[in-house]
Structures are given as C-alpha cells and as structure tokens.
Design a protein around this motif. Structure first.
Motif, PDB file in Angstrom:
ATOM      1  N   GLY A  26       0.792  -1.222   0.000  1.00 20.15           N
ATOM      2  CA  GLY A  26       0.000   0.000   0.000  1.00 20.15           C
ATOM      3  C   GLY A  26       0.823   1.269   0.000  1.00 20.15           C
ATOM      4  N   ILE A  27       2.031   1.207  -0.573  1.00 22.41           N
ATOM      5  CA  ILE A  27       2.928   2.361  -0.607  1.00 22.41           C
ATOM      6  C   ILE A  27       2.927   2.964  -2.010  1.00 22.41           C
ATOM      7  CG2 ILE A  27       5.328   3.140  -0.343  1.00 22.41           C
ATOM      8  CD1 ILE A  27       5.718   0.809   1.627  1.00 22.41           C
ATOM      9  N   SER A  28       2.696   4.258  -2.113  1.00 22.76           N
ATOM     10  CA  SER A  28       2.662   4.923  -3.412  1.00 22.76           C
ATOM     11  C   SER A  28       4.019   4.849  -4.094  1.00 22.76           C
ATOM     12  CB  SER A  28       2.278   6.397  -3.239  1.00 22.76           C
ATOM     13  OG  SER A  28       2.491   7.102  -4.447  1.00 22.76           O
ATOM     14  N   PRO A  29       4.077   4.473  -5.384  1.00 18.97           N
ATOM     15  CA  PRO A  29       5.359   4.430  -6.096  1.00 18.97           C
ATOM     16  C   PRO A  29       6.005   5.798  -6.204  1.00 18.97           C
ATOM     17  CG  PRO A  29       3.521   4.173  -7.630  1.00 18.97           C
ATOM     18  CD  PRO A  29       2.951   4.066  -6.249  1.00 18.97           C
ATOM     19  N   PHE A  30       5.209   6.859  -6.114  1.00 17.20           N
ATOM     20  CA  PHE A  30       5.775   8.202  -6.171  1.00 17.20           C
ATOM     21  C   PHE A  30       6.762   8.443  -5.028  1.00 17.20           C
ATOM     22  CE2 PHE A  30       5.500  12.509  -4.366  1.00 17.20           C
ATOM     23  CZ  PHE A  30       6.149  13.213  -5.370  1.00 17.20           C
ATOM     24  N   LEU A  31       6.545   7.778  -3.915  1.00 17.97           N
ATOM     25  CA  LEU A  31       7.373   8.009  -2.740  1.00 17.97           C
ATOM     26  C   LEU A  31       8.829   7.614  -2.939  1.00 17.97           C
ATOM     27  CD1 LEU A  31       4.954   6.825   0.088  1.00 17.97           C
ATOM     28  CD2 LEU A  31       5.691   9.141  -0.360  1.00 17.97           C
ATOM     29  N   ILE A  32       9.093   6.729  -3.900  1.00 19.01           N
ATOM     30  CA  ILE A  32      10.468   6.287  -4.139  1.00 19.01           C
ATOM     31  C   ILE A  32      11.385   7.476  -4.391  1.00 19.01           C
ATOM     32  CG2 ILE A  32      11.944   5.077  -5.801  1.00 19.01           C
ATOM     33  CD1 ILE A  32      10.623   3.220  -3.854  1.00 19.01           C
ATOM     34  N   ASP A  33      10.915   8.450  -5.133  1.00 20.27           N
ATOM     35  CA  ASP A  33      11.744   9.605  -5.478  1.00 20.27           C
ATOM     36  C   ASP A  33      11.372  10.857  -4.697  1.00 20.27           C
ATOM     37  OD1 ASP A  33      13.204   8.199  -7.497  1.00 20.27           O
ATOM     38  OD2 ASP A  33      11.431   8.334  -8.775  1.00 20.27           O
ATOM     39  N   ALA A  34      10.527  10.725  -3.682  1.00 13.02           N
ATOM     40  CA  ALA A  34      10.122  11.894  -2.892  1.00 13.02           C
ATOM     41  C   ALA A  34      11.130  12.100  -1.762  1.00 13.02           C
ATOM     42  CB  ALA A  34       8.730  11.689  -2.316  1.00 13.02           C
ATOM     43  N   PRO A  35      11.844  13.229  -1.738  1.00 13.39           N
ATOM     44  CA  PRO A  35      12.892  13.427  -0.732  1.00 13.39           C
ATOM     45  C   PRO A  35      12.383  13.423   0.699  1.00 13.39           C
ATOM     46  CG  PRO A  35      12.406  15.479  -1.893  1.00 13.39           C
ATOM     47  CD  PRO A  35      11.695  14.390  -2.625  1.00 13.39           C
ATOM     48  N   HIS A  36      11.113  13.802   0.904  1.00 13.48           N
ATOM     49  CA  HIS A  36      10.555  13.824   2.255  1.00 13.48           C
ATOM     50  C   HIS A  36       9.407  12.817   2.380  1.00 13.48           C
ATOM     51  CE1 HIS A  36      12.981  17.349   2.946  1.00 13.48           C
ATOM     52  NE2 HIS A  36      12.422  17.955   1.910  1.00 13.48           N
ATOM     53  N   GLY A  37       9.428  11.779   1.585  1.00  8.76           N
ATOM     54  CA  GLY A  37       8.353  10.798   1.594  1.00  8.76           C
ATOM     55  C   GLY A  37       8.214  10.114   2.941  1.00  8.76           C
ATOM     56  N   ARG A  38       6.974   9.806   3.299  1.00  2.00           N
ATOM     57  CA  ARG A  38       6.705   9.180   4.586  1.00  2.00           C
ATOM     58  C   ARG A  38       5.823   7.952   4.393  1.00  2.00           C
ATOM     59  NH1 ARG A  38       9.713  11.259   8.595  1.00  2.00           N
ATOM     60  NH2 ARG A  38       8.125  10.705  10.107  1.00  2.00           N
ATOM     61  N   VAL A  39       6.072   6.926   5.175  1.00  2.00           N
ATOM     62  CA  VAL A  39       5.201   5.762   5.221  1.00  2.00           C
ATOM     63  C   VAL A  39       4.895   5.483   6.691  1.00  2.00           C
ATOM     64  CG1 VAL A  39       6.105   4.725   3.100  1.00  2.00           C
ATOM     65  CG2 VAL A  39       7.167   4.154   5.289  1.00  2.00           C
ATOM     66  N   THR A  40       3.860   4.711   6.925  1.00  2.00           N
ATOM     67  CA  THR A  40       3.528   4.338   8.295  1.00  2.00           C
ATOM     68  C   THR A  40       4.386   3.152   8.725  1.00  2.00           C
ATOM     69  OG1 THR A  40       1.814   2.767   7.638  1.00  2.00           O
ATOM     70  CG2 THR A  40       1.146   5.073   7.909  1.00  2.00           C
ATOM     71  N   VAL A  41       4.487   2.953  10.035  1.00  2.00           N
ATOM     72  CA  VAL A  41       5.208   1.794  10.555  1.00  2.00           C
ATOM     73  C   VAL A  41       4.568   0.516  10.034  1.00  2.00           C
ATOM     74  CG1 VAL A  41       5.835   0.526  12.644  1.00  2.00           C
ATOM     75  CG2 VAL A  41       5.979   3.018  12.608  1.00  2.00           C
ATOM     76  N   GLU A  42       3.235   0.508   9.928  1.00  2.00           N
ATOM     77  CA  GLU A  42       2.531  -0.683   9.451  1.00  2.00           C
ATOM     78  C   GLU A  42       2.867  -0.982   7.990  1.00  2.00           C
ATOM     79  OE1 GLU A  42       1.130   1.830  11.077  1.00  2.00           O
ATOM     80  OE2 GLU A  42       0.801   0.840  13.013  1.00  2.00           O
ATOM     81  N   GLN A  43       2.985   0.060   7.158  1.00  2.00           N
ATOM     82  CA  GLN A  43       3.343  -0.156   5.758  1.00  2.00           C
ATOM     83  C   GLN A  43       4.751  -0.728   5.638  1.00  2.00           C
ATOM     84  OE1 GLN A  43       2.411   3.915   4.514  1.00  2.00           O
ATOM     85  NE2 GLN A  43       0.987   3.114   3.000  1.00  2.00           N
ATOM     86  N   PHE A  44       5.669  -0.180   6.406  1.00  2.00           N
ATOM     87  CA  PHE A  44       7.038  -0.700   6.370  1.00  2.00           C
ATOM     88  C   PHE A  44       7.074  -2.150   6.850  1.00  2.00           C
ATOM     89  CE2 PHE A  44      11.016  -1.700   8.521  1.00  2.00           C
ATOM     90  CZ  PHE A  44      11.928  -1.467   7.492  1.00  2.00           C
ATOM     91  N   ALA A  45       6.351  -2.441   7.928  1.00  4.78           N
ATOM     92  CA  ALA A  45       6.333  -3.802   8.458  1.00  4.78           C
ATOM     93  C   ALA A  45       5.755  -4.781   7.446  1.00  4.78           C
ATOM     94  CB  ALA A  45       5.529  -3.848   9.757  1.00  4.78           C
ATOM     95  N   GLU A  46       4.698  -4.371   6.736  1.00  2.00           N
ATOM     96  CA  GLU A  46       4.108  -5.245   5.718  1.00  2.00           C
ATOM     97  C   GLU A  46       5.082  -5.488   4.583  1.00  2.00           C
ATOM     98  OE1 GLU A  46       1.517  -7.698   3.682  1.00  2.00           O
ATOM     99  OE2 GLU A  46       1.542  -7.034   5.774  1.00  2.00           O
ATOM    100  N   LEU A  47       5.788  -4.452   4.136  1.00  4.30           N
ATOM    101  CA  LEU A  47       6.791  -4.608   3.085  1.00  4.30           C
ATOM    102  C   LEU A  47       7.895  -5.556   3.541  1.00  4.30           C
ATOM    103  CD1 LEU A  47       8.051  -3.743   0.361  1.00  4.30           C
ATOM    104  CD2 LEU A  47       9.109  -1.825   1.574  1.00  4.30           C
TER     105      LEU A  47
END
Length: 332
Positions: A26-47
């Motif tokens: 559930g992580i937006s692909p745009f975030l890969i190149d976003a210098p200040h991109g943020r994800v939730t702890v739950e998204q990181f844990a799922e990845l």
C-alpha cells in the motif's frame, strides 16, 4: 522512505519488481523519489514481511548467509526461560555468533551502563546503515518485550555520518545520539539487567505476527514533549492548533514549551508541519477523502494553501501524489 528504499539494497536480480512489493504494502510508487516521503510503521512492516516470505530470509539479504523462516522464533524461545535480562542477552549474542559469519553482537557492562555493540567481520551484503539501524532496534525491541517494559536508551552511538533522516531518531532513541563513532552501539541502565523475563511462549505468537513493527518501533511518547504536542494537534488541530493554544493545554508558557522542544532538537512549527505532513500522506494514500476535506482537517484556510504546503513537504502537489498511488496500483 529511507527505510523503504534501503530495504531493496542487495536483493538478487531474480526478485520481483520493486513496484510489486510497494503495491502490496500500500505504498505509493511516487514516494520512491520523494525526498521527504513518509510511510507508516505498518506499511514498512508489511513490506518487510513480504520480502521475508519471498526470500525465506528474516533479514532480507542483509548478510552472506540467510536467516531462514523461524529463526526469530527460535531466538526468542531460547531467551524466554532465562532467569533475568542479562542471561537472556548473553544468549542473544551467542545465537548470532553461531548463525552468522559476517556480523555479531558484543555485550559489555561497565560504569553503570549495559552496552550492546555491533561488530562487522566482513562487508555487509545489504545497506550498511539500514542494517545497523534495524539490528540495533532488534536487540532493543526484543529486550523491551522480554521484560514487558520500554527500555529508554541512554546513549546511541552510530558508526556512520549523520544521515539526512536522522530527525526520525528522536522517535526511536530518545536519548543522546552521536555519529561518526568507532562502533554502532546502544547503552542502557545496567540495573535493568536484573529484571526478570515476564513474557511467555503463549505471548510469543502475537509478537512474531507483528514483527518487525513491535521491535522496530518502541514508542516513547510519554517521554517526549514533541509527542504530547502531536497528540494535542491530532485531537484539536482545526480549533486550537496555535502554539498559544497548545502551551495552554499543556499547562506551560509558550516560552517554556519552546525551550523544552529546543532541548529535544525541534521547534513547534516543525512538530506541527511533521504532523500535518504525515496526516496528509496517510489520507492521500489510504483513503478517498476529498482534498478540500483534508485541507480543512489540517486547519488550512483553503485548498491552495494546503497544496503549497504539501508541495514544500514532499516536492509534489496533493493531487499528483494521490494520482501516482492510483496509477501504481492499477499497473500492478
């Protein structure tokens, strides 16, 4: 996003495309190149869990030798019947000494401090900084879980230069943090070593199901004024989100509030912007809430003001941010 991007370092060429894992987490692909991109702890844990499952490696390509599924469970089982935390941590260091050739832990006690340090015996396969961050958090998270108490770090030493995402360390290590040190290590109060192990085998299942969230993010919200400010903003941002309102709600003067936040390495506007940025990112990526409703919830006068602020935070407009997520999910 540092943690997300670096997690893909060292993966074999046969691994599924990065976009596949981002979409499933559930992580937006745009975030890969976003210098200040943020994800939730739950998204990181799922990845993290997705990579662990596909690679059958509970430390996904961090080391020369994979840690197969069930390694973390066996580690915890070996510690649960220890008489106290000190014996458990001795077993912890021995466990990794047996399993890995290129990495180990070094545990010592001196001058009222218990210190867990990382030792590299060969170049690490994955992202070195990420491995140092996660493996130290693994020790910290498991130790806190074992005695059923948040263990406050007294000193965090980092064997690398200060990274651009170091502001996030405030949430992981609410103590002194030093960079460019000879070793990466965490020191805690040595009196904690006498604490008995309070967890049981019956409780281990839930801990493992939530991994790595429960060991990666040990929250210290009650210790940090900046978290109390965020909590107030989360409840009352639209009606009382000024520094005067927050200071009054926390029973202190604006000057006192500002001084304490400065001691934590931040200031009121930074805390407010971080909260609004994180709220906006989650609303745009995890809901279909109209942009104007998000802007109003965050206390902006109009959509234009919200768009300008969001572009400052992330480098793109809210509409483009949401579109990137939708496009990415459609592709996958």
């Amino acid at each position: 996003m540092h943690f997300v991007n670096q997690l893909f370092c060292g993966l074999p060429a046969t691994t599924k495309p990065r976009a596949h894992y981002l979409a499933k987490a559930g992580i937006s692909p745009f975030l890969i190149d976003a210098p200040h991109g943020r994800v939730t702890v739950e998204q990181f844990a799922e990845l993290y869990r997705l990579l662990v499952f596909d690679l059958d490696d509970e430390t996904p390509c961090f080391f020369a030798r994979p840690l197969r599924g069930g390694t973390l469970k066996l580690l915890c089982l070996s510690m649960l019947d220890a008489p106290n935390l000190q014996v458990a941590l001795h077993r912890y260091t021995q466990f990794f000494h047996i399993l890995l050739d290129d990495f180990s832990y070094q545990f010592s006690v001196a001058n009222g401090l218990a210190r867990m340090a990382l030792k590299e015996h060969a170049p690490l396969k994955g992202s070195r900084i990420l491995i140092h961050e996660l493996m130290l958090k693994l020790f910290h998270g498991i130790a806190s879980w074992l005695i059923a108490s948040k263990i406050p770090p007294i000193l965090m030493e980092c064997a690398y230069a200060q990274p651009i995402h170091s502001a996030d360390y405030l949430y992981f290590y609410p103590g002194i943090v030093r960079f460019d040190q000879p070793q990466t290590a965490m020191s805690i109060d040595s009196t904690l070593l006498d604490h008995p192990i309070r967890r049981t085998k019956q409780q281990l299942g839930a801990f493992l199901r939530h991994a790595p969230a429960d060991w990666f993010y040990v929250s210290f919200e009650d210790r940090l004024l900046s978290h109390r400010v965020r909590e107030h903003l989360a409840r009352h941002l639209a009606t009382s989100g000024s520094v005067q309102h927050v200071a009054r709600a926390l029973h202190m003067s604006v000057r006192t509030l500002s001084r304490h936040l400065q001691q934590e390495g931040t200031h009121f506007q930074a805390v407010k912007d971080e909260y609004r940025r994180d709220y906006a990112v989650q609303a745009l990526t995890r809901s279909e809430k109209p942009l104007i409703d998000i802007a109003e919830a965050l206390g902006f006068e109009d959509l234009a003001c919200f768009s300008r602020a969001f572009k400052t935070w992330t480098g793109n407009s809210p509409a483009a941010y949401r579109k990137a997520r939708t496009t990415g999910l459609a592709v996958n």
